[in-house]
Design an enzyme around this catalytic site. Structure first.
Site, PDB file in Angstrom:
ATOM      1  N   HIS A  53      -4.188  -7.151  -6.999  1.00  0.00           N
ATOM      2  CA  HIS A  53      -3.826  -8.298  -6.163  1.00  0.00           C
ATOM      3  C   HIS A  53      -4.827  -8.558  -5.045  1.00  0.00           C
ATOM      4  O   HIS A  53      -4.926  -9.666  -4.543  1.00  0.00           O
ATOM      5  CB  HIS A  53      -2.434  -8.087  -5.552  1.00  0.00           C
ATOM      6  N   HIS A  78      -2.080   2.592  -0.921  1.00  0.00           N
ATOM      7  CA  HIS A  78      -2.710   1.308  -1.239  1.00  0.00           C
ATOM      8  C   HIS A  78      -3.426   0.803   0.004  1.00  0.00           C
ATOM      9  O   HIS A  78      -2.777   0.516   0.993  1.00  0.00           O
ATOM     10  CB  HIS A  78      -1.660   0.298  -1.688  1.00  0.00           C
ATOM     11  N   CYS A 118      -6.361  -2.175  -6.452  1.00  0.00           N
ATOM     12  CA  CYS A 118      -5.219  -3.070  -6.540  1.00  0.00           C
ATOM     13  C   CYS A 118      -5.655  -4.401  -7.141  1.00  0.00           C
ATOM     14  O   CYS A 118      -6.610  -5.009  -6.667  1.00  0.00           O
ATOM     15  CB  CYS A 118      -4.675  -3.271  -5.131  1.00  0.00           C
TER      16      CYS A 118
HETATM   17 ZN   LIG Z   1      -2.873  -5.092  -2.990  1.00  0.00          ZN
END
Ligand SMILES: [Zn+2]
Length: 235
Positions: A129, A196, A127
């Site tokens: 982020h 995730h 991911c």
């Molecule tokens: Zn994330």
């Protein structure tokens, strides 16, 4: 530190608001407004892989040191270099176009003109982020326009785009558009079903949810074709 590092400005930027929300907060929600391309800076490949590994190792040592870890410990000493090698050669190797799989096309000798589905392609991504894993399965389908590619290449192309900091929507579209170009047909579908770890192991700590994204091109934009594809995926 603040004065000598131009990147500091980007950190301040990340606190500015987008539609009234701080970027940090939106990242937690896996908010995605971006385009097809992974955002890369100009000159992203000017440094050699060896130079990049050296810089990453040094910076990762600083992260560990800042966390208070003792880098003289035998178990930790090699970690910065291991992480740097893993980033460049493995989990983020798909950022560099030189690592893109070479794909040969073949004539569709068998005149097979129905959909071909390669399902359950396991991939590991990260991911963008939070830089923690995304683990999932990709299902890829296409209808040949006269050319076919080796099945393992479908798998390799999924892995190439997965080995980047990613958001699932972009990963899905990047694989779909790449296969459209390669196979010279609009008739490509990609479905990704992924977990995730930033959602399951932190944040809301939901351990059971998964995210499904899809890309339907050309003939796959029909309820009939989607139903046929879903049927193959079930079995
Ligand atoms: Zn994330």
């Amino acid at each position: 530190m603040k004065e000598e590092n131009a990147l500091w400005d980007t950190l301040i930027d990340s606190k500015t608001l987008l539609n009234g929300h701080a970027h940090e907060e939106l990242g937690d929600d896996h908010f995605f407004t971006g385009g097809l391309e992974t955002p890369m800076k100009p000159g992203a490949f000017e440094k050699s892989d060896e130079e990049k590994k050296e810089i990453i190792a040094l910076l990762f040592a600083q992260i560990m040191d800042t966390l208070g870890l003792d880098l003289n410990d035998d178990s930790l000493r090699g970690t910065p270099k291991r992480v740097a090698k893993m980033y460049i050669e493995e989990i983020f190797s798909g950022l560099d176009p030189k690592n893109k799989p070479k794909v040969a096309l073949f004539d569709n000798k068998y005149q097979y003109n129905q959909m071909l589905v390669e399902k359950d392609i396991t991939f590991y991504s990260n991911c963008e982020h939070h830089f923690v894993p995304i683990i999932g399965k990709a299902h890829v389908a296409y209808i040949s326009s006269g050319k076919v590619i080796g099945l393992s290449k479908l798998n390799r192309m999924v892995q190439y785009y997965a080995k980047r900091p990613q958001v699932q929507e972009r990963l899905t579209n990047q694989i779909g558009v790449e296969l459209q170009k390669l196979l010279d047909t609009e008739d490509v579908a990609v479905i990704i079903d992924a977990k995730h770890l930033c959602v399951s192991s932190r944040g809301v700590q939901d351990d059971t949810s998964a995210t499904v994204t899809s890309f339907y091109g050309g003939k796959f934009n029909s309820a009939e074709k989607i139903a046929e594809l879903q049927h193959y995926l079930k079995n």
